[in-house]
Design an enzyme around this catalytic site. Structure first.
Site, PDB file in Angstrom:
ATOM      1  N   TRP A  99      -6.027   1.364  -1.374  1.00  0.00           N
ATOM      2  CA  TRP A  99      -6.188   0.131  -2.158  1.00  0.00           C
ATOM      3  C   TRP A  99      -7.563   0.080  -2.795  1.00  0.00           C
ATOM      4  CZ3 TRP A  99      -1.684  -1.187  -3.373  1.00  0.00           C
ATOM      5  CH2 TRP A  99      -0.628  -1.031  -2.457  1.00  0.00           C
ATOM      6  N   ASP A 166     -11.841  -7.486  -0.848  1.00  0.00           N
ATOM      7  CA  ASP A 166     -10.389  -7.535  -0.734  1.00  0.00           C
ATOM      8  C   ASP A 166     -10.049  -7.713   0.745  1.00  0.00           C
ATOM      9  OD1 ASP A 166      -7.672  -7.072  -0.524  1.00  0.00           O
ATOM     10  OD2 ASP A 166      -7.699  -5.097  -1.491  1.00  0.00           O
ATOM     11  N   LYS A 190       0.541 -10.920   4.311  1.00  0.00           N
ATOM     12  CA  LYS A 190       0.279 -10.450   5.678  1.00  0.00           C
ATOM     13  C   LYS A 190       0.034 -11.673   6.564  1.00  0.00           C
ATOM     14  CE  LYS A 190      -0.634  -6.244   3.795  1.00  0.00           C
ATOM     15  NZ  LYS A 190      -0.334  -5.841   2.464  1.00  0.00           N
TER      16      LYS A 190
HETATM   17  N1  PMP Z   1      -5.210  -4.537  -0.887  1.00  0.00           N
HETATM   18  C1  PMP Z   1      -4.813  -4.318   0.376  1.00  0.00           C
HETATM   19  C2  PMP Z   1      -5.850  -4.164   1.435  1.00  0.00           C
HETATM   20  C3  PMP Z   1      -3.457  -4.243   0.669  1.00  0.00           C
HETATM   21  O1  PMP Z   1      -3.045  -4.022   1.919  1.00  0.00           O
HETATM   22  C4  PMP Z   1      -2.508  -4.403  -0.363  1.00  0.00           C
HETATM   23  C5  PMP Z   1      -1.017  -4.371  -0.134  1.00  0.00           C
HETATM   24  N2  PMP Z   1      -0.536  -3.831   0.959  1.00  0.00           N
HETATM   25  C6  PMP Z   1      -2.974  -4.588  -1.666  1.00  0.00           C
HETATM   26  C7  PMP Z   1      -4.326  -4.674  -1.889  1.00  0.00           C
HETATM   27  C8  PMP Z   1      -2.011  -4.732  -2.818  1.00  0.00           C
HETATM   28  O2  PMP Z   1      -1.497  -6.012  -2.745  1.00  0.00           O
HETATM   29  P1  PMP Z   1      -0.347  -6.556  -3.677  1.00  0.00           P
HETATM   30  O3  PMP Z   1       0.892  -5.860  -3.287  1.00  0.00           O
HETATM   31  O4  PMP Z   1      -0.355  -8.032  -3.348  1.00  0.00           O
HETATM   32  O5  PMP Z   1      -0.734  -6.304  -5.091  1.00  0.00           O
END
Ligand code: PMP
Length: 354
Positions: A99, A166, A190
């Site tokens: 991510w 994030d 989450k």
């Molecule tokens: N950042 C982290 C730390 C994540 O775990 C995730 C999704 N698992 C994301 C970003 C992406 O999130 P989204 O699917 O809401 O775009």
């Protein structure tokens, strides 16, 4: 059969939250209508937005120098919305997982991205430390919990520039000095609620840092969303309602300190079982292990044992522990709503291999 839901996200929600959410689909706030068919401008729904925002504020202890926004597009939209607003010349990032890498990729479209530290050399199995954040950066971006690799930042650097984080996979799971951050974001799916809403908490002073001369489409302008109370356009009403119900549940169960205590108990139980086992090993550096996502593999490749373990898990009602393809093996996600009993069930399967 009782299912133990270790899914990495969307993930488990407390049964009481699901019951109330289901009831609101039938009838919301005594209006004789479903939450799915009322105006987002109704006083009853406006009250939901306000309570969600104030619960976020209360649980994090953020003061009134912050705005709390409820946006759409997931954390992935924040990967480009942040640099679109704030990256004029150069921004600093740490590369601690998939991510974080996605966030870096998106930011590169807007200016120089300086990667201060990376753990890619060992498949993102640790949190890099001891880097210097350049004072000329527009901001510094980090990921508090690396969902796929099971690592978590235990502390955050002192930062001479805006600190952006994030927190998608560990928000509301532990006590932190949230006021240390200038900008926090999290996809809800989450620890906050269902997919479809993204929490953004930013210092109002960030608005002064918008890149001069760059056109910002209305939907990407944080200041517009703040001024309109997250109601510039139709918000994800149901996702916000479920988030509010879940945040009430977090509050009733001891707030973030209560969650931290439960999460510590659960993760220690599981990591101890992995460490004691002569079959399994954890993949993340011990000091950086995440209480949210525990990644583990068989010590030696053994397709028969893998099959046996997976069958035993299925028989015990253990769901969602297949590891992400970039790590392999298994990942047990132990978000706030996962009960201790579910971890005990997984531990007893692991122990049958001991
Ligand atoms: N950042 C982290 C730390 C994540 O775990 C995730 C999704 N698992 C994301 C970003 C992406 O999130 P989204 O699917 O809401 O775009």
């Amino acid at each position: 059969m009782l299912i133990h839901n270790f899914s990495a996200g969307p993930s488990i929600l407390a049964p009481s939250v699901l019951d109330q959410s289901a009831a609101a689909i039938r009838e919301f706030a005594g209006m004789g209508l479903s939450i799915l068919e009322v105006s987002h401008r109704s006083a009853q729904f406006e009250a939901v937005v306000e309570e969600t925002q104030s619960l976020i504020r209360e649980l994090t202890g953020l003061d009134h120098s912050y705005d709390v926004l409820l946006l759409q597009g997931g954390a992935s939209t924040q990967f480009f919305q942040i640099p679109h607003n704030f990256l004029g010349t150069m921004a600093a990032y740490t590369k601690t997982g998939t991510w974080a890498s996605e966030a870096i990729k998106e930011a590169k479209g807007y200016g120089e991205v300086r990667v201060l530290a990376s753990s890619e050399d060992r498949n993102f199995s640790y949190i890099p430390k001891g880097y210097q954040i350049p004072e000329e950066a527009d901001y510094f971006h980090c990921t508090s919990n690396n969902t796929i690799f099971g690592t978590q930042m235990k502390s955050f650097p002192d930062c001479p520039v805006p600190l952006i984080c994030d927190m998608s996979s560990d928000i509301f799971s532990r006590s932190l000095d949230f006021n240390k951050f200038d900008f926090i974001y999290a996809g809800a799916q989450k620890n906050m609620g269902p997919a479809g809403v993204t929490a953004v908490m930013l210092k109002k002073s960030m608005y002064e840092r918008k890149v001069k001369g760059r056109h910002i489409p209305t939907m990407l302008d944080y200041e517009v969303h703040a001024k309109k109370g997250s109601m510039h356009n139709t918000p994800p009403v149901f996702a916000i309602l479920v988030s509010m119900l879940n945040l009430r549940w977090v509050k009733e169960n001891g707030g973030v300190a209560g969650m931290e205590k439960r999460n510590k108990e659960k993760s220690e139980l599981l990591y101890n079982a992995i460490d004691k086992s002569s079959w399994f090993k954890g993949t993340a550096a011990v000091e950086d292990r995440s209480p949210m996502n525990a990644c583990f593999v068989f010590q030696d490749e053994n397709p028969d044992a893998e099959k046996k373990f997976e069958n035993a898990c299925a028989e015990a009602g253990i769901s969602g522990i297949k590891g992400h393809r970039s790590v392999g093996g298994y990942r047990a996600s132990m978000y706030n709503a996962l009960p201790l009993e579910s971890v005990q069930a997984l531990v007893s399967v692991i122990e049958t291999f001991a």
